[in-house]
Write a protein that holds these residues in place. Structure first.
Motif, PDB file in Angstrom:
ATOM      1  N   ARG A 572     -21.321  20.379  -0.401  1.00 49.07           N
ATOM      2  CA  ARG A 572     -20.672  20.794  -1.649  1.00 49.07           C
ATOM      3  C   ARG A 572     -19.501  19.894  -2.028  1.00 49.07           C
ATOM      4  N   LEU A 573     -19.020  19.103  -1.089  1.00 44.69           N
ATOM      5  CA  LEU A 573     -17.899  18.214  -1.378  1.00 44.69           C
ATOM      6  C   LEU A 573     -18.377  16.964  -2.098  1.00 44.69           C
ATOM      7  N   GLU A 574     -17.397  16.223  -2.603  1.00 47.89           N
ATOM      8  CA  GLU A 574     -17.699  14.992  -3.338  1.00 47.89           C
ATOM      9  C   GLU A 574     -18.263  13.929  -2.389  1.00 47.89           C
ATOM     10  N   SER A 575     -19.273  13.216  -2.834  1.00 48.09           N
ATOM     11  CA  SER A 575     -19.871  12.143  -2.028  1.00 48.09           C
ATOM     12  C   SER A 575     -18.987  10.900  -2.135  1.00 48.09           C
ATOM     13  N   LYS A 576     -18.196  10.689  -1.091  1.00 46.43           N
ATOM     14  CA  LYS A 576     -17.227   9.595  -1.098  1.00 46.43           C
ATOM     15  C   LYS A 576     -17.023   9.113   0.330  1.00 46.43           C
ATOM     16  N   LEU A 577     -16.928   7.795   0.505  1.00 50.15           N
ATOM     17  CA  LEU A 577     -16.691   7.239   1.834  1.00 50.15           C
ATOM     18  C   LEU A 577     -15.211   7.317   2.171  1.00 50.15           C
ATOM     19  N   ILE A 578     -14.929   7.827   3.346  1.00 50.10           N
ATOM     20  CA  ILE A 578     -13.550   7.945   3.807  1.00 50.10           C
ATOM     21  C   ILE A 578     -13.438   7.296   5.192  1.00 50.10           C
ATOM     22  N   PRO A 579     -12.264   6.800   5.560  1.00 47.57           N
ATOM     23  CA  PRO A 579     -12.112   6.167   6.880  1.00 47.57           C
ATOM     24  C   PRO A 579     -12.316   7.172   8.019  1.00 47.57           C
ATOM     25  N   VAL A 580     -12.904   6.710   9.088  1.00 45.84           N
ATOM     26  CA  VAL A 580     -13.087   7.539  10.285  1.00 45.84           C
ATOM     27  C   VAL A 580     -11.807   7.567  11.111  1.00 45.84           C
ATOM     28  N   LEU A 581     -11.050   6.471  11.079  1.00 37.70           N
ATOM     29  CA  LEU A 581      -9.813   6.370  11.844  1.00 37.70           C
ATOM     30  C   LEU A 581      -8.635   6.236  10.887  1.00 37.70           C
ATOM     31  N   TYR A 582      -7.513   6.820  11.276  1.00 38.21           N
ATOM     32  CA  TYR A 582      -6.306   6.778  10.465  1.00 38.21           C
ATOM     33  C   TYR A 582      -5.151   6.256  11.307  1.00 38.21           C
ATOM     34  N   HIS A 583      -4.326   5.428  10.678  1.00 40.21           N
ATOM     35  CA  HIS A 583      -3.096   4.958  11.313  1.00 40.21           C
ATOM     36  C   HIS A 583      -1.950   5.751  10.728  1.00 40.21           C
ATOM     37  N   ILE A 584      -1.321   6.587  11.554  1.00 37.87           N
ATOM     38  CA  ILE A 584      -0.241   7.446  11.089  1.00 37.87           C
ATOM     39  C   ILE A 584       0.984   7.207  11.960  1.00 37.87           C
ATOM     40  N   TYR A 585       2.099   7.823  11.558  1.00 38.47           N
ATOM     41  CA  TYR A 585       3.338   7.729  12.320  1.00 38.47           C
ATOM     42  C   TYR A 585       3.800   9.130  12.695  1.00 38.47           C
ATOM     43  N   THR A 586       4.383   9.232  13.857  1.00 41.23           N
ATOM     44  CA  THR A 586       4.951  10.485  14.314  1.00 41.23           C
ATOM     45  C   THR A 586       6.233  10.179  15.072  1.00 41.23           C
ATOM     46  N   PHE A 587       6.952  11.222  15.444  1.00 44.01           N
ATOM     47  CA  PHE A 587       8.217  11.049  16.164  1.00 44.01           C
ATOM     48  C   PHE A 587       8.094  11.683  17.542  1.00 44.01           C
ATOM     49  N   ARG A 588       8.487  10.922  18.540  1.00 43.22           N
ATOM     50  CA  ARG A 588       8.513  11.413  19.913  1.00 43.22           C
ATOM     51  C   ARG A 588       9.884  11.088  20.498  1.00 43.22           C
ATOM     52  N   ASN A 589      10.657  12.130  20.742  1.00 45.37           N
ATOM     53  CA  ASN A 589      12.004  11.937  21.292  1.00 45.37           C
ATOM     54  C   ASN A 589      12.824  10.982  20.434  1.00 45.37           C
ATOM     55  N   SER A 590      12.774  11.195  19.124  1.00 44.60           N
ATOM     56  CA  SER A 590      13.511  10.416  18.115  1.00 44.60           C
ATOM     57  C   SER A 590      12.977   8.999  17.950  1.00 44.60           C
ATOM     58  N   TRP A 591      11.861   8.671  18.607  1.00 44.80           N
ATOM     59  CA  TRP A 591      11.208   7.371  18.399  1.00 44.80           C
ATOM     60  C   TRP A 591      10.120   7.524  17.334  1.00 44.80           C
ATOM     61  N   GLN A 592      10.021   6.564  16.459  1.00 45.62           N
ATOM     62  CA  GLN A 592       8.916   6.539  15.509  1.00 45.62           C
ATOM     63  C   GLN A 592       7.753   5.792  16.159  1.00 45.62           C
ATOM     64  N   VAL A 593       6.650   6.493  16.367  1.00 47.82           N
ATOM     65  CA  VAL A 593       5.510   5.952  17.114  1.00 47.82           C
ATOM     66  C   VAL A 593       4.293   5.906  16.206  1.00 47.82           C
ATOM     67  N   GLY A 594       3.583   4.778  16.234  1.00 53.55           N
ATOM     68  CA  GLY A 594       2.337   4.653  15.490  1.00 53.55           C
ATOM     69  C   GLY A 594       1.181   5.226  16.284  1.00 53.55           C
ATOM     70  N   LEU A 595       0.336   6.015  15.629  1.00 48.13           N
ATOM     71  CA  LEU A 595      -0.828   6.625  16.264  1.00 48.13           C
ATOM     72  C   LEU A 595      -2.088   6.263  15.506  1.00 48.13           C
ATOM     73  N   VAL A 596      -3.185   6.161  16.239  1.00 51.99           N
ATOM     74  CA  VAL A 596      -4.509   6.036  15.635  1.00 51.99           C
ATOM     75  C   VAL A 596      -5.255   7.324  15.939  1.00 51.99           C
TER      76      VAL A 596
END
Length: 896
Positions: A572-596
């Protein structure tokens, strides 16, 4: 929670990797402690935030802390605690007071040292004439008291007021900002040098000497960049031309090398002679080269004693030498040196008549095992069955597996296309910036790069993995496969096979005894073979930054090219290609860490498919044959997999430099100790393994150190449609639930890997190659499953070769069992033995009915090792002659 895939590369050196720069860490720790002191002293500080990228100045904070302490002193000289509901938080505790005292003592010491230094400077200045030199000396005295020069890393600016003669100087010191931590210029210089050599070696491996020389000349032409060049860089390019027999190119490079003040070394002359032997140069040219070699203080024999050769290089050098000296013979191998340590003098004495112990295998069996190990390392990866319970194949699982297979085929093609496009674009650019990665993308077939990148998709945790960790892992995998290809091309593997076939005669039970140690026996066999490729390759390890850059580039291609239809699970959703992996940022103990992180669609498909296989690198599995003995800091352990003798932090270079500078004879005791540990054969305790797997598949048991599945994690509270409506307590509870789920997933995967590897080798005999850390502590190379693991791992390991218990062996087993319970710690051995005899019924019941009986073994400190010991005691006590019972149980007291 720690991402579970980090555990895949766990080793005993993880602790060292977290140390980093000592001075920086101390500064950071002090910053955290001071911030915590301020938080406890006042209720107005809602959060402790530490800038880890650049430490903040310490002077102002410390002065503020001291000012708060002395502004409103109480009766005992301490600051009065504020009244109100935050009184408990503001009242300093004992550790706070202790920290204050320690900081004050350090400040006094810093003040005293600065006072001494300033007094000395002023005394020297007064004795000199009143000239400009005197004023300069005075300025130096003013510049002395900086924060990073005081003994404890603290600024003297917060010390009590100094005496009048130096008031101005201390005030000037207060105004000074603390400098950044000094950069290790030697390590930085070494990293740049490694990068240049790695780039040149890539072109040499790709057989592109023109590009290698072009890159070298770009550095040579620049007056600033040529300072980085070493003789090794010119030798790499000259070696590429020597393979083609281009002597004029080599002579041109030798001239350029000497024009910048460098002198050819022994390798340079070996390359020139190799080229002359390959193209059949005249005897006069060869004689001229040999004369120059001798004029520089070298000898012809040293070419074959000190140089490292690949393929047929040494044959070509010998051919050139014999053109001017037809009767020249290779120099005899040097006499083996003996360690002179007084502690080991008797062990290394030539009078020892004890033959090296044999393994319970024939020559033929060891050869077959070596071939299986070689096949395993050649393939680089191995796929094994998981020990998770086989779920019945439902139509949903069948559909999910078919869907996943189709998606993986599409992703493979997309990654391959993106990689080829990236390489095509890089090939047209110059060797600068990210374009310098182009030769590294050509070292392996494209299919191998794609398979390595596909492994990331198959092993990615739903919680995400650190971007830096993934990049480093990808770069390391590319490097390891490159080393494997290089060893196979340079005829290194061919020589290792030839030597190993003779080496197993030292270990096989159907061969003649020999009193040589494994290292000595291997070196003797290598000397007998003579010509051929050197077993120690020229050390050209890639710098840490290069691993990261290469891995980042491959991850970028992965994120951009791997996509999935958005409506693949919901039409029922729109037929559109989306990435399987995402590069995001989060904070761990006041550090900004990049996550996949993977998309929830991929996680859902993988969960529905319920695949029952695991894929590992070949170095993760224990060896199927005795390891290759360590003979130097660059050679030993695995057949093809690259292994370091010493574990150290990624990017560090000083450890290997010190090892290279150490006399080889001084390393012999270390190498022999590692070889002895590696030659110990192991097997699996199958009854204990089966019990552990049954509990693992039955939702685990935290009391027995078997983690439950994530499905048993606490359920998070229901989240409203608008997350902003959550109060602070609900957000905290939600965070704790997510953290617990991540930790449970990590522990579950760690146990899954260990048990699956143990189950894979349950019917086999295997070996653990060893290396060490910088302290000299030895560790098995396989990271997951080894005898230094937890209680579960140790309980399922047995010695492959047993020994009769002897007259007191059974008593030692009973004493060892009581030691595992944690009871009777202060009692004598005889009292522990008597206690074991008193509870013999419980011991036998635990061995016969571990899960249905009285379960006495579960109440011990080390339950699984205690269970294994109970089973061994039961077998020995029920045998007709306990003294003759052959035990494989790994406890050193048995048979003592």
């Amino acid at each position: 929670g720690i991402p579970w895939s980090i555990l895949r590369n766990y080793s005993a050196s993880t602790k060292e990797k977290a140390i980093g720069n000592v001075a920086y860490e101390r500064t950071e720790l002090l910053e955290v402690l001071k911030a915590r002191v301020k938080q406890l002293q006042t209720s107005n500080v809602p959060e402790v935030t530490v800038n880890k990228a650049e430490p903040a100045p310490l002077e102002e904070d410390e002065c503020r802390v001291r000012g708060q302490r002395t502004a409103a002193p109480g009766p005992d000289g301490e600051q009065s605690a504020p009244k109100g509901k935050d009184e408990r938080l503001a009242r300093p505790r004992s550790w706070v007071e202790k920290l204050r005292k320690e900081m004050y003592v350090k400040q006094l010491k810093a003040e005293q040292e600065v006072s001494t230094q300033l007094a000395e400077k002023q005394t020297k200045a007064k004795t000199k004439s009143k000239t400009k030199a005197k004023s300069k000396e005075s300025l130096k005295a003013v510049a002395m008291p900086t924060w990073n020069q005081s003994p404890a890393g603290l600024s003297p600016a917060c010390a009590p007021k100094p005496s009048k003669p130096r008031t101005t100087e201390v005030e000037d010191a207060k105004k000074r900002r603390p400098r950044r931590m000094p950069v290790d210029k030697e390590s930085q210089y070494k990293m740049i040098e490694q990068t240049i050599l790695s780039n040149l070696e890539c072109f040499q491996f790709l057989q592109q000497p023109e590009k290698a020389e072009k890159l070298l000349l770009t550095y040579h032409k620049s007056a600033a960049k040529r300072k980085i060049l070493t003789v090794a860089a010119y030798n790499i390019v000259m070696r590429s031309w020597a393979k083609k027999g281009c002597l004029t190119r080599i002579e041109r490079l030798l001239f350029k090398l000497q024009s910048i003040g460098l002198r050819p070394n022994l390798d340079s002359y070996a390359i020139e002679l190799e080229c002359m032997g390959r193209n059949g140069s005249s005897a006069g040219a060869i004689r001229s080269c040999v004369e120059r070699l001798k004029n520089d203080g070298f000898r012809v024999d040293e070419l074959f004693q000190k140089c490292l050769f690949e393929e047929d290089e040494n044959e070509m050098v010998l051919k050139a030498i014999r053109m001017i000296q037809p009767d020249y013979e290779l120099p005899p191998p040097p006499n083996p040196e003996t360690c002179k340590s007084s502690l080991l003098r008797s062990f290394y004495s030539k009078e020892r008549n004890v033959s090296y112990p044999k393994l319970d295998f024939t020559v033929r069996e060891l050869r077959e095992r070596f071939q299986k190990q070689l096949e395993l390392e050649t393939s680089n990866t191995i796929t094994i069955k998981s020990v998770e319970a086989m779920k019945p194949m439902t139509p949903q699982a069948t559909k999910a597996r078919e869907l996943l297979a189709g998606l993986r085929s599409q992703w493979h093609d997309s990654i391959l296309q993106a990689l080829q496009k990236s390489k095509h674009e890089m090939s047209k650019a110059s060797m600068s910036g990210s374009k310098a990665l182009y030769p590294y993308l050509c070292l392996l077939p494209d299919e191998e790069y794609v398979s390595i990148m596909m492994e990331v998709i198959n092993t990615l945790s739903p919680q995400g993995v650190s971007l830096a960790f993934l990049a480093r892992e990808l770069g390391s995998k590319i490097y390891n496969r490159y080393i494997t290809h290089r060893k196979m091309r340079s005829r290194h593997l061919e020589k290792v096979q030839k030597v190993y076939e003779n080496y197993i005669h030292l270990l096989a039970k159907d061969s003649q005894p020999d009193n040589s140690l494994p290292r000595e026996y291997w070196e003797k066999l290598v000397a007998e073979i003579g010509l051929g490729a050197s077993l120690s390759l020229k050390d050209r390890s890639w710098p840490y930054v290069l691993h990261m850059r290469l891995g980042m580039h491959l991850l970028e291609l992965l994120v951009q090219s791997v996509k999935v239809p958005r409506n693949i699970l919901n039409p029922r959703l729109e037929s559109k290609l989306i990435p399987v992996l995402y590069h995001i940022y989060t904070f761990r103990n006041s550090w900004q860490v990049g996550l996949v992180k993977p998309h929830p669609i991929l996680c859902q498909i993988l969960a529905d498919a319920s695949e029952t296989t695991l894929t590992f690198n070949s170095c993760v599995i224990p060896m199927l044959c005795p390891p290759i003995p360590w003979t130097s800091s660059h050679f030993g352990a695995y057949v093809l997999n690259d292994t370091r003798l010493m574990r150290y932090v990624d990017g560090a270079v000083q450890h290997q430099l010190l090892l290279d500078q150490c006399p080889q004879v001084n390393l012999h005791p270390v190498l022999d100790a590692l070889n002895q540990l590696g030659n110990c054969a192991w097997k699996i305790n199958q009854p204990v393994l089966d019990i552990i797997i049954s509990i693992f598949n039955d939702k685990g048991d935290e009391k027995l150190d078997i983690p439950p599945p994530v499905s048993e994690a606490p359920r998070p509270p229901p989240v409203p449609s608008n997350p902003s409506l959550l109060n602070k307590a609900q957000k905290h509870e939600l965070m704790l639930c997510k953290k617990k789920a991540a930790e449970m997933h990590s522990l579950r995967m760690d146990s899954l890997y260990k048990l699956s590897i143990a189950n894979h080798v349950r019917d086999k005999v295997f070996w653990f190659p060893h290396n060490m850390d910088f302290r000299g502590r030895t560790y098995p190379c396989p990271p997951y499953f080894n005898h230094l693991g937890n209680d579960v791992t140790r309980a399922i390991l047995l010695f492959a070769e047993g020994r009769p218990l002897g007259p007191k062996g059974l008593d030692w087993l009973k004493i060892h069992l009581i030691n595992l319970t944690g009871l009777k710690k202060k009692n004598a051995l005889q009292e522990r033995l008597e206690y074991a005899n008193e509870i013999m019924e419980d011991i036998l019941d635990s061995a016969d009915h571990p899960l249905t009986g009285r379960k006495w073994w579960m109440k011990t400190d080390e339950p699984w090792q205690a269970l294994a010991c109970c089973m061994e005691i039961a077998k020995a006590s029920r045998s007709p002659d306990p003294a003759a019972y052959v035990s494989h149980f790994p406890v050193h007291q048995v048979g003592a």
